[in-house]
Design a protein around this motif. Structure first.
Motif, PDB file in Angstrom:
ATOM      1  N   LEU A   1       2.266   8.771   6.301  1.00  0.00           N
ATOM      2  CA  LEU A   1       1.978   8.118   5.035  1.00  0.00           C
ATOM      3  C   LEU A   1       1.569   9.130   3.969  1.00  0.00           C
ATOM      4  CD1 LEU A   1      -0.004   5.015   6.368  1.00  0.00           C
ATOM      5  CD2 LEU A   1       2.412   5.131   5.714  1.00  0.00           C
ATOM      6  N   LEU A   2       0.788  10.123   4.346  1.00  0.00           N
ATOM      7  CA  LEU A   2       0.347  11.142   3.397  1.00  0.00           C
ATOM      8  C   LEU A   2       1.498  12.056   2.968  1.00  0.00           C
ATOM      9  CD1 LEU A   2      -3.009  12.060   5.161  1.00  0.00           C
ATOM     10  CD2 LEU A   2      -2.839  11.262   2.790  1.00  0.00           C
TER      11      LEU A   2
ATOM     12  N   PHE B   1       0.835  -1.197   0.000  1.00  0.00           N
ATOM     13  CA  PHE B   1       0.000   0.000   0.000  1.00  0.00           C
ATOM     14  C   PHE B   1       0.875   1.254   0.000  1.00  0.00           C
ATOM     15  CE2 PHE B   1      -1.889  -3.466   2.353  1.00  0.00           C
ATOM     16  CZ  PHE B   1      -3.200  -3.520   1.921  1.00  0.00           C
ATOM     17  N   ALA B   2       0.339   2.332  -0.553  1.00  0.00           N
ATOM     18  CA  ALA B   2       1.029   3.625  -0.492  1.00  0.00           C
ATOM     19  C   ALA B   2       0.082   4.724  -0.953  1.00  0.00           C
ATOM     20  CB  ALA B   2       2.286   3.633  -1.357  1.00  0.00           C
ATOM     21  N   LEU B   3       0.435   5.953  -0.583  1.00  0.00           N
ATOM     22  CA  LEU B   3      -0.268   7.147  -1.054  1.00  0.00           C
ATOM     23  C   LEU B   3       0.778   8.062  -1.701  1.00  0.00           C
ATOM     24  CD1 LEU B   3      -2.516   7.649   2.081  1.00  0.00           C
ATOM     25  CD2 LEU B   3      -3.342   7.067  -0.226  1.00  0.00           C
ATOM     26  N   PRO B   4       1.164   7.755  -2.941  1.00  0.00           N
ATOM     27  CA  PRO B   4       2.277   8.475  -3.572  1.00  0.00           C
ATOM     28  C   PRO B   4       1.876   9.748  -4.313  1.00  0.00           C
ATOM     29  CG  PRO B   4       1.580   6.676  -4.968  1.00  0.00           C
ATOM     30  CD  PRO B   4       0.677   6.646  -3.763  1.00  0.00           C
ATOM     31  N   GLU B   5       0.683  10.279  -4.039  1.00  0.00           N
ATOM     32  CA  GLU B   5       0.206  11.446  -4.787  1.00  0.00           C
ATOM     33  C   GLU B   5       1.162  12.632  -4.732  1.00  0.00           C
ATOM     34  OE1 GLU B   5      -3.640   9.170  -4.271  1.00  0.00           O
ATOM     35  OE2 GLU B   5      -1.726   9.370  -3.252  1.00  0.00           O
ATOM     36  N   ILE B   6       1.890  12.769  -3.625  1.00  0.00           N
ATOM     37  CA  ILE B   6       2.790  13.926  -3.515  1.00  0.00           C
ATOM     38  C   ILE B   6       3.817  13.943  -4.639  1.00  0.00           C
ATOM     39  CG2 ILE B   6       2.525  14.168  -1.010  1.00  0.00           C
ATOM     40  CD1 ILE B   6       5.323  12.779  -0.805  1.00  0.00           C
ATOM     41  N   ARG B   7       4.167  12.754  -5.152  1.00  0.00           N
ATOM     42  CA  ARG B   7       5.184  12.672  -6.200  1.00  0.00           C
ATOM     43  C   ARG B   7       4.644  13.080  -7.560  1.00  0.00           C
ATOM     44  NH1 ARG B   7       7.131   6.858  -3.876  1.00  0.00           N
ATOM     45  NH2 ARG B   7       7.997   7.655  -1.919  1.00  0.00           N
ATOM     46  N   SER B   8       3.321  13.130  -7.687  1.00  0.00           N
ATOM     47  CA  SER B   8       2.723  13.584  -8.943  1.00  0.00           C
ATOM     48  C   SER B   8       2.084  14.957  -8.779  1.00  0.00           C
ATOM     49  CB  SER B   8       1.686  12.572  -9.445  1.00  0.00           C
ATOM     50  OG  SER B   8       0.696  12.328  -8.478  1.00  0.00           O
ATOM     51  N   GLY B   9       2.437  15.617  -7.676  1.00  0.00           N
ATOM     52  CA  GLY B   9       2.015  16.999  -7.478  1.00  0.00           C
ATOM     53  C   GLY B   9       0.547  17.190  -7.189  1.00  0.00           C
ATOM     54  N   THR B  10      -0.062  16.215  -6.534  1.00  0.00           N
ATOM     55  CA  THR B  10      -1.478  16.362  -6.204  1.00  0.00           C
ATOM     56  C   THR B  10      -1.730  15.859  -4.789  1.00  0.00           C
ATOM     57  OG1 THR B  10      -3.726  15.970  -7.003  1.00  0.00           O
ATOM     58  CG2 THR B  10      -2.201  14.112  -7.115  1.00  0.00           C
ATOM     59  N   VAL B  11      -2.974  15.945  -4.362  1.00  0.00           N
ATOM     60  CA  VAL B  11      -3.326  15.572  -2.994  1.00  0.00           C
ATOM     61  C   VAL B  11      -4.194  14.324  -3.018  1.00  0.00           C
ATOM     62  CG1 VAL B  11      -5.342  17.105  -3.005  1.00  0.00           C
ATOM     63  CG2 VAL B  11      -4.369  16.373  -0.829  1.00  0.00           C
TER      64      VAL B  11
END
Length: 259
Positions: A156-157, A126-136
């Motif tokens: 995690l966020l 599992f992961a929440l990698p949105e920060i790496r694509s510039g979004t929330v």
């Protein structure tokens, strides 16, 4: 081909996200998922749903960024129920089980935590990698700090780091870890158990939980005791509530009719 495969049996609806190679969700898929879950919500013959992914590697990596780069832009219209059909589906008062068969990241993790219970294969990550694509990770930012300890949710966020099923279970995010070859058997076993239970009680539980999420205890209790919630009012006037009392008095299993 339809990216959503369904199977209905014994009051259980199995919904499989089947969109090679990774089960990513584009606008068409999200809207189709919304249709499927709205039909599940409105069909009295269906009592429990299972959501899973096709294959053994991916549950769902979330939003299809390749499709987005080619013009499948996010316009806010993910269809009824919001992204993945579950996150914002109103009045979904039936149990939903997520059977996570592999990678669940970004919107895929958000889809999983939109369910009521999460079963995970031993190899699920599992992961929440949105920060790496510039979004929330919007839904996760709202839900996750209410599900697991605040500081862990924020870690995690804010970092987007990966974690495995064992860690997820340790934080209470995952209910059970199951060998991959037993995952769907266990999901159906649990679903059939729930399908044999009282649907009007399940509906009341889900509505009470939603209503109470941002309420003071006494305010929420007042709405329940004064029958201001529709599902509670239906339950308290139902044949099923009488049946539960009679079955207890007669020392037999109740027969639930959902009315």
């Amino acid at each position: 081909m339809d990216p959503i495969k369904t199977r209905a049996e014994d009051g259980v609806l199995e919904v499989t996200l089947d969109r090679p190679k990774a089960n990513a969700i584009d606008l068409v898929t999200s809207r189709r998922m919304g249709e499927v879950f709205a039909e599940f919500r409105d069909d009295p013959s269906l009592r429990v749903a299972i959501i899973t992914g096709a294959g053994e590697k991916f549950f769902c990596p979330g939003w299809d960024l390749k499709a987005a780069a080619e013009g499948d832009a996010v316009d806010g219209n993910y269809g009824v129920g919001g992204f993945g059909g579950l996150q914002e589906l109103r009045d979904l008062n039936k149990p939903v089980i997520a059977a996570v068969n592999g990678i669940a990241c970004g919107g895929g993790l958000e889809l999983a935590i939109s369910a009521d219970m999460i079963l995970a294969a031993e190899h699920a990550t599992f992961a929440l990698p949105e920060i790496r694509s510039g979004t929330v990770a919007d839904a996760a930012s709202i839900k996750l700090p209410k599900r697991i300890p605040y500081h862990i949710a924020m870690e995690l966020l804010l970092t987007g780091r990966w974690f495995d099923a064992e860690e997820g279970k340790g934080w209470g995010l995952v209910n059970e870890i199951v060998p991959a070859n037993r995952l769907m058997d266990r999901a159906w076993e649990l679903a059939r158990l729930l399908a044999s239970g009282p649907p009007l009680v399940y509906a009341a539980i889900k509505e009470v939980v939603r209503d109470a999420e941002d309420s003071k205890f006494q305010d929420a209790m007042n709405r329940v005791t004064q029958r201001q919630l529709r599902s509670v009012d239906v339950l308290y006037s139902s044949e099923d509530q009488l049946e539960g009392a009679r079955a207890f008095a007669e020392k037999r299993d109740p027969v639930w009719k959902g009315k």
